[in-house]
Scaffold this active site. Structure first.
Site, PDB file in Angstrom:
ATOM      1  N   LEU B  74       0.804  -1.234   0.000  1.00 52.61           N
ATOM      2  CA  LEU B  74       0.000   0.000   0.000  1.00 52.61           C
ATOM      3  C   LEU B  74       0.832   1.277   0.000  1.00 52.61           C
ATOM      4  O   LEU B  74       0.423   2.298   0.566  1.00 52.61           O
ATOM      5  CB  LEU B  74      -0.966   0.035   1.190  1.00 52.61           C
ATOM      6  CG  LEU B  74      -2.069  -1.025   1.229  1.00 52.61           C
ATOM      7  CD1 LEU B  74      -2.944  -0.793   2.469  1.00 52.61           C
ATOM      8  CD2 LEU B  74      -2.936  -0.990  -0.029  1.00 52.61           C
ATOM      9  N   ASN B 128     -11.491  -0.639   0.313  1.00 56.67           N
ATOM     10  CA  ASN B 128     -10.628  -1.799   0.139  1.00 56.67           C
ATOM     11  C   ASN B 128     -10.603  -2.607   1.419  1.00 56.67           C
ATOM     12  O   ASN B 128      -9.691  -2.483   2.235  1.00 56.67           O
ATOM     13  CB  ASN B 128      -9.229  -1.316  -0.249  1.00 56.67           C
ATOM     14  CG  ASN B 128      -8.258  -2.448  -0.480  1.00 56.67           C
ATOM     15  OD1 ASN B 128      -8.605  -3.625  -0.348  1.00 56.67           O
ATOM     16  ND2 ASN B 128      -7.042  -2.100  -0.818  1.00 56.67           N
ATOM     17  N   CYS B 131      -7.517  -5.870   0.888  1.00 59.03           N
ATOM     18  CA  CYS B 131      -6.104  -5.891   0.538  1.00 59.03           C
ATOM     19  C   CYS B 131      -5.390  -6.978   1.329  1.00 59.03           C
ATOM     20  O   CYS B 131      -5.402  -6.965   2.555  1.00 59.03           O
ATOM     21  CB  CYS B 131      -5.438  -4.547   0.804  1.00 59.03           C
ATOM     22  SG  CYS B 131      -3.745  -4.560   0.214  1.00 59.03           S
ATOM     23  N   LYS B 166     -14.999  -3.265  -2.080  1.00 60.38           N
ATOM     24  CA  LYS B 166     -14.117  -4.126  -2.874  1.00 60.38           C
ATOM     25  C   LYS B 166     -13.842  -5.408  -2.116  1.00 60.38           C
ATOM     26  O   LYS B 166     -13.186  -5.410  -1.072  1.00 60.38           O
ATOM     27  CB  LYS B 166     -12.810  -3.413  -3.202  1.00 60.38           C
ATOM     28  CG  LYS B 166     -11.849  -4.307  -3.951  1.00 60.38           C
ATOM     29  CD  LYS B 166     -11.199  -3.636  -5.099  1.00 60.38           C
ATOM     30  CE  LYS B 166     -10.258  -4.587  -5.812  1.00 60.38           C
ATOM     31  NZ  LYS B 166      -9.234  -3.875  -6.554  1.00 60.38           N
TER      32      LYS B 166
HETATM   33  C1  LIG Z   1       0.591  -4.215  -8.331  1.00 66.33           C
HETATM   34  C2  LIG Z   1      -0.840  -4.259  -7.882  1.00 66.33           C
HETATM   35  C3  LIG Z   1      -1.289  -3.368  -6.892  1.00 66.33           C
HETATM   36  C4  LIG Z   1      -2.611  -3.393  -6.445  1.00 66.33           C
HETATM   37  N1  LIG Z   1      -3.011  -2.487  -5.510  1.00 66.33           N
HETATM   38  C5  LIG Z   1      -4.323  -2.472  -5.105  1.00 66.33           C
HETATM   39  C6  LIG Z   1      -4.788  -1.483  -4.185  1.00 66.33           C
HETATM   40  O1  LIG Z   1      -4.032  -0.595  -3.763  1.00 66.33           O
HETATM   41  N2  LIG Z   1      -6.094  -1.533  -3.798  1.00 66.33           N
HETATM   42  C7  LIG Z   1      -6.960  -2.490  -4.278  1.00 66.33           C
HETATM   43  O2  LIG Z   1      -8.129  -2.487  -3.912  1.00 66.33           O
HETATM   44  N3  LIG Z   1      -6.544  -3.409  -5.177  1.00 66.33           N
HETATM   45  C8  LIG Z   1      -5.245  -3.430  -5.595  1.00 66.33           C
HETATM   46  N4  LIG Z   1      -4.842  -4.365  -6.529  1.00 66.33           N
HETATM   47  C9  LIG Z   1      -5.807  -5.366  -7.034  1.00 66.33           C
HETATM   48  C10 LIG Z   1      -6.369  -4.952  -8.391  1.00 66.33           C
HETATM   49  O3  LIG Z   1      -7.098  -3.746  -8.280  1.00 66.33           O
HETATM   50  C11 LIG Z   1      -7.291  -6.056  -8.949  1.00 66.33           C
HETATM   51  O4  LIG Z   1      -8.357  -6.252  -8.049  1.00 66.33           O
HETATM   52  C12 LIG Z   1      -6.579  -7.383  -9.135  1.00 66.33           C
HETATM   53  O5  LIG Z   1      -5.261  -7.178  -9.585  1.00 66.33           O
HETATM   54  C13 LIG Z   1      -7.291  -8.328 -10.107  1.00 66.33           C
HETATM   55  O6  LIG Z   1      -7.351  -7.803 -11.414  1.00 66.33           O
HETATM   56  P1  LIG Z   1      -6.275  -8.136 -12.575  1.00 66.33           P
HETATM   57  O7  LIG Z   1      -6.096  -9.619 -12.613  1.00 66.33           O
HETATM   58  O8  LIG Z   1      -6.873  -7.568 -13.819  1.00 66.33           O
HETATM   59  O9  LIG Z   1      -5.016  -7.436 -12.191  1.00 66.33           O
HETATM   60  C14 LIG Z   1      -3.520  -4.347  -6.985  1.00 66.33           C
HETATM   61  C15 LIG Z   1      -3.073  -5.237  -7.978  1.00 66.33           C
HETATM   62  C16 LIG Z   1      -1.758  -5.205  -8.437  1.00 66.33           C
HETATM   63  C17 LIG Z   1      -1.324  -6.165  -9.512  1.00 66.33           C
END
Ligand SMILES: Cc1cc2nc3c(=O)[nH]c(=O)nc-3n(C[C@H](O)[C@H](O)[C@H](O)COP(=O)(O)O)c2cc1C
Ligand SMILES: Cc1cc2nc3c(=O)[nH]c(=O)nc-3n(C[C@H](O)[C@H](O)[C@H](O)COP(=O)(O)OP(=O)(O)OC[C@H]3O[C@@H](n4cnc5c(N)ncnc54)[C@H](O)[C@@H]3O)c2cc1C
Ligand code: FES
Lengths: 268, 306
Positions: B74, B128, B131, B166
């Site tokens: 984060l 969130n 997380c 979320k």
């Molecule tokens: C590097 C990275 C950082 C992320 N940071 C957050 C975040 O700060 N807050 C959050 O709710 N989700 C975070 N996520 C989750 C993404 O928003 C998403 O829910 C998850 O990656 C699934 O989607 P995808 O497979 O298309 O990446 C993060 C994902 C990645 C890969």
């Protein structure tokens, strides 16, 4: 400003043991790329490998709209990339990251320390520095494990700059490391500036030596770079920050770097 | 006639159903070279916390088969710096801004909700509760229906903005958590966040992440995420933002068919920075080919295999 381009491969040929030179036609990137900057390359069918990999820009020819990358075939990504041929395309994003800029008011030589596949950004720096009034003397220290692992020696020589080669096994140039050569060059110099790129142990040795000797020094770091564009925070390096707990902060190697002042870096 | 791509997420109207996923798009300012942010249905920014967070030590990410693990921790400049330094840029675009808020205690969630409520340009809050990276944080809210209800209820009571919960997929029954969030007043649900996993280097005998565990994202989680969206769509009426491994328009359409009203692009932004442009165009083409007037004509319309 970086862009995404389907770039045509003009050349992808072996140079030395496992070292390849890739020439890509990408005018929008060639027009803006500076020394130290990199491109994020996508190679692969389907999702293997999934992520892009960063490669420094070795040379640019803006008039021809092309640029060169020099890389070592190591893992799945780079060995796969080595099999591509002229006429194939590669998706590239760039130019990314900050640049090596020539330090000002340097009475002595500008010393470029290039270890293994760390040579590319320094080659572009040497090329752009030549002919500038502030470049009184340019010395390239080009090191590798063996003569087979040397990268870009011929390119440096072709620029007409002073090149000092070192190999760990003595198979080419001086038997020793870039540090032996660096101590010597610095020893008789008035006031020099150092620029380095290469494996982390080498960078650390160069950076710590320069900081101790009060020699201005900039190094280009390699970290894992998932996005390369500054959005994921996956590529960070530790820098001094007196306002933070424990005196350090994490900054993005892809966006705030990859070139950092040796003074600001903290090594684990 | 061009099909209508607009959708509603409760009170939030979007010109198209394609969003960015939190943490994969920073605060938007790095994307100017790729496309105008105004084309997006909405931008969801990186998680914001009350105090700045420095994040985890490196290595923070590792590539896995058709995916990646991340344990960023984060890292963000804190809510005040976000408002002062990041919001002015985001306000320039004709695009709603969804602020992802994260905390490891309820008090901070309340503070964030109150602080962001009056900030011009903020269109919604994405809470969130999922997380997976904070040792004592996010995951505890999102795995428990009572805690989920409490956090969402507390945020709901402190903002007039639409509230999006979320959800974490690291639970036994995601529909149970979804119901708790909706009962507490969530206007919409985002799912899924990343799946907790790890990677070990056999050669060195070490974990590949400094944090040991990380969140799995990318194409490898798509079948799991699609099922989670379909399950939740069966359980609640609230609109869903579906995500998890979406890499192209076909993937996005599958999530819409499963019951998502919108989709978010995450990991794909790292690989194909212009993905959103292609996904929006691809959805439009799909509707045109089928002579459908609106994207809402496909939402939740998945049919049995035979
Ligand atoms: C590097 C990275 C950082 C992320 N940071 C957050 C975040 O700060 N807050 C959050 O709710 N989700 C975070 N996520 C989750 C993404 O928003 C998403 O829910 C998850 O990656 C699934 O989607 P995808 O497979 O298309 O990446 C993060 C994902 C990645 C890969
Ligand atoms: C800003 C930047 C610029 C770079 N410029 C160049 C360049 O000009 N030429 C070049 O050849 N490489 C360069 N690299 C490194 C290049 O990105 C890696 O070599 C590449 O990721 C290896 O990919 P792979 O899939 O072939 O290897 P992998 O399968 O990922 O790994 C194969 C082997 O290489 C090692 N390895 C992987 N990545 C790195 C790395 N970043 N540093 C050291 N060892 C690594 C692994 O530990 C493993 O032993 C650069 C990296 C950065 C961050
Ligand atoms: S690689 Fe994503 S922020 Fe640097």
């Amino acid at each position: 400003m970086p862009c995404q381009i389907e770039a045509r491969i003009l050349q992808n040929a072996s140079e030395n043991d496992g070292i390849y030179r890739l020439r890509l036609h990408a005018p929008a990137i060639a027009a803006h790329a500076g020394p130290g900057q990199f491109v994020h390359v996508l190679y692969g069918d389907g999702f293997g490998p999934l992520m892009r990999r960063p490669f420094s820009i070795h040379d640019v020819e803006p008039a021809a709209g092309c640029f060169d990358v020099v890389y070592a075939a190591r893992g799945a990504f780079t060995t796969g990339m080595a099999a591509l041929r002229a006429g194939d395309t590669l998706s590239v994003v760039g130019p990314l990251g900050n640049t090596f800029t020539l330090m000002e008011d340097i009475a002595g030589p500008h010393v470029l320390v290039a270890g293994g596949v760390g040579a590319p950004p320094l080659h572009l720096l040497a090329k752009t520095a030549l002919g500038k009034p502030e470049t009184r003397r340019l010395v390239v220290i080009n090191g590798a494990r063996t003569s087979h692992h040397l990268v870009a020696t011929g390119d440096f020589l072709a620029l007409g700059v002073e090149v000092r080669v070192t190999t760990d096994d003595g198979s080419a140039g001086r038997h020793g490391t870039v540090m032996d050569e660096l101590r010597e060059v610095v020893g008789d110099a008035q006031r020099c500036a150092v620029y380095a790129c290469g494996p982390e142990p080498m960078l650390r040795a160069v950076a710590e030596f320069c900081v101790a000797q009060r020699i201005p020094c900039r190094v280009s770091l390699e970290t894992v770079m998932p996005c390369g564009t500054g959005v994921c925070m996956g590529c960070v390096v530790k820098v001094r920050d007196p306002n933070e707990a424990d005196g350090f902060a994490y900054v993005r190697a892809c966006h705030d770097g990859p070139v950092f002042d040796a003074e600001e870096l903290l090594w684990d | 006639m061009k099909p209508d791509l607009s959708v509603s997420l409760g009170p939030l109207r979007l010109k198209n159903p394609v969003l960015t996923a939190s943490g994969t798009f920073g605060f938007g300012s790095e994307w100017a070279g790729f496309y105008d942010l105004g084309i997006l249905g909405a931008i969801t920014v990186k998680a914001v916390t009350v105090q700045p967070r420095r994040g985890n030590p490196m290595p923070r990410t590792v590539e896995t088969a058709a995916g990646m693990l991340n344990a960023i921790g984060l890292q963000n400049p804190g809510v005040e710096a976000f408002i002062a330094e990041k919001m002015p840029y985001l306000r320039r675009f004709d695009c709603p801004v969804i602020v992802n808020i994260a905390a490891d205690n309820i008090e901070d969630f309340r503070t964030l909700a109150e602080r962001l409520d009056q900030v011009p340009g903020v269109s919604a809050l994405e809470v969130n509760i999922s997380c997976p990276n904070q040792a004592c944080g996010g995951i505890e809210f999102g795995v428990d229906p009572t805690l989920t209800h409490q956090v969402i209820g507390d945020v709901r009571a402190r903002t007039r903005l639409p509230v999006i919960a979320k959800l974490s997929p690291n639970v036994t029954d995601i529909a149970l958590i979804a119901r708790a969030a909706v009962e507490a007043g969530a206007d919409a649900l985002s799912l899924v966040n990343t799946y907790v996993g790890t990677a070990i280097d056999a050669r060195t005998g070490r974990f590949r992440l400094a944090n040991r565990t990380g969140g799995l994202s990318g194409p490898c989680i798509k079948p799991l995420a699609l099922l989670a969206v379909w399950r939740v769509a069966q359980a609640v009426k609230a609109p869903i933002i579906g995500m998890g491994g979406i890499f192209d328009a076909t993937d996005a359409i599958e999530f819409l068919l499963a019951g998502a009203s919108a989709v978010a692009l995450g990991t794909v932004n790292f690989v194909h920075p212009r993905a959103a442009v292609d996904v929006i165009a691809g959805i439009e083409k799909y509707l045109e080919e089928r002579e459908l007037a609106s994207v809402t004509d496909i939402i939740g319309r998945v049919q049995p295999a035979v």
